[in-house]
Motif scaffolding. Structure first.
Motif, short mmCIF file in Angstrom:
data_model
loop_
_atom_site.label_atom_id
_atom_site.label_comp_id
_atom_site.label_asym_id
_atom_site.label_seq_id
_atom_site.Cartn_x
_atom_site.Cartn_y
_atom_site.Cartn_z
N ASN A 33 1.76 -5.32 -19.83
CA ASN A 33 1.47 -5.19 -18.40
C ASN A 33 2.38 -4.17 -17.73
O ASN A 33 1.93 -3.39 -16.88
N ALA A 69 -3.65 -2.78 -7.09
CA ALA A 69 -2.49 -3.63 -7.33
C ALA A 69 -2.71 -5.03 -6.74
O ALA A 69 -2.39 -6.04 -7.37
N LEU A 70 -3.30 -5.08 -5.55
CA LEU A 70 -3.58 -6.37 -4.92
C LEU A 70 -4.61 -7.16 -5.71
O LEU A 70 -4.48 -8.38 -5.88
N CYS A 73 -2.95 -8.64 -8.74
CA CYS A 73 -2.13 -9.80 -8.35
C CYS A 73 -3.01 -11.03 -8.11
O CYS A 73 -2.68 -12.13 -8.53
N CYS A 74 -4.14 -10.82 -7.44
CA CYS A 74 -5.07 -11.94 -7.19
C CYS A 74 -5.62 -12.49 -8.49
O CYS A 74 -5.74 -13.71 -8.66
N ALA A 76 -4.21 -12.33 -11.47
CA ALA A 76 -3.12 -13.03 -12.16
C ALA A 76 -2.90 -14.41 -11.56
O ALA A 76 -2.72 -15.39 -12.29
N LYS A 77 -2.93 -14.49 -10.24
CA LYS A 77 -2.79 -15.80 -9.58
C LYS A 77 -3.95 -16.71 -9.94
O LYS A 77 -3.76 -17.91 -10.17
#
Length: 177
Positions: A33, A69-70, A73-74, A76-77
């Motif tokens: 990653n 990037a956002l 992140c979403c 991954a969450k």
């Protein structure tokens, strides 16, 4: 202990770090990653440098990088919440956030591509394809989230519409015909 013996003893441990255990796989996944993030960052920095004299292009590159990037992140969450089996309400909120970010990213790219099209029909086609893909994404995020679990329970090559095939030793004599 001589250096040759020390290297032989440490060799397999170094070679199987990514293969053995969840800790080793987590390290390799984290390293992968980070390498991918670095590659994407360098690519976007190069694109921003090439577009430095055109403010509209710089804004597009910065917006696309931020939204990508956002979105990562979403996702991954979302993966973390799915593994941790957290509350359904929080999982649904994160799904909604991931879909909203993907809509923004898709609309950003569709507007950029549509601006490059010479004919109105092509511009409308770009927006139509973007709308279809975003609609499919909405369906997959909110209505088809158990499909992976269902396929895993069925096994490879089996369909939910037909029952799983029995082995020949499990069949009754009248079923063998």
């Amino acid at each position: 202990m001589d250096p040759a013996t020390s290297a032989v003893e440490q060799g397999p441990r170094v070679q199987t770090r990514c293969q053995g255990g969840s800790r080793g796989r987590a390290r390799c996944g984290c390293a992968l990653n980070l390498v991918l993030l670095l590659a994407v960052s360098v690519t976007f920095a190069g694109a921003a440098y090439r577009a430095r004299r055109r403010p509209r292009d710089v804004a597009f590159v910065a917006t696309a990088y931020y939204l990508l990037a956002l979105l990562l992140c979403c996702l991954a969450k979302l993966g973390h919440l799915a593994r941790a089996s957290e509350g359904e309400a929080q999982l649904r909120r994160v799904r909604l956030a991931a879909w909203a970010v993907s809509v923004a990213l898709g609309a950003t790219f569709a507007s950029r591509v549509a601006d490059a099209m010479p004919l109105l029909a092509l511009k409308l086609a770009v927006w139509g394809v973007a709308a279809v893909f975003l609609g499919v994404g909405f369906y997959l995020f909110f209505y088809c989230h158990d499909a992976g679990r269902c396929r895993a329970e069925l096994g490879p090559g089996q369909d939910a519409a037909r029952p799983p095939a029995k082995a020949s030793h499990e069949l009754a004599p009248e079923e063998m015909v």
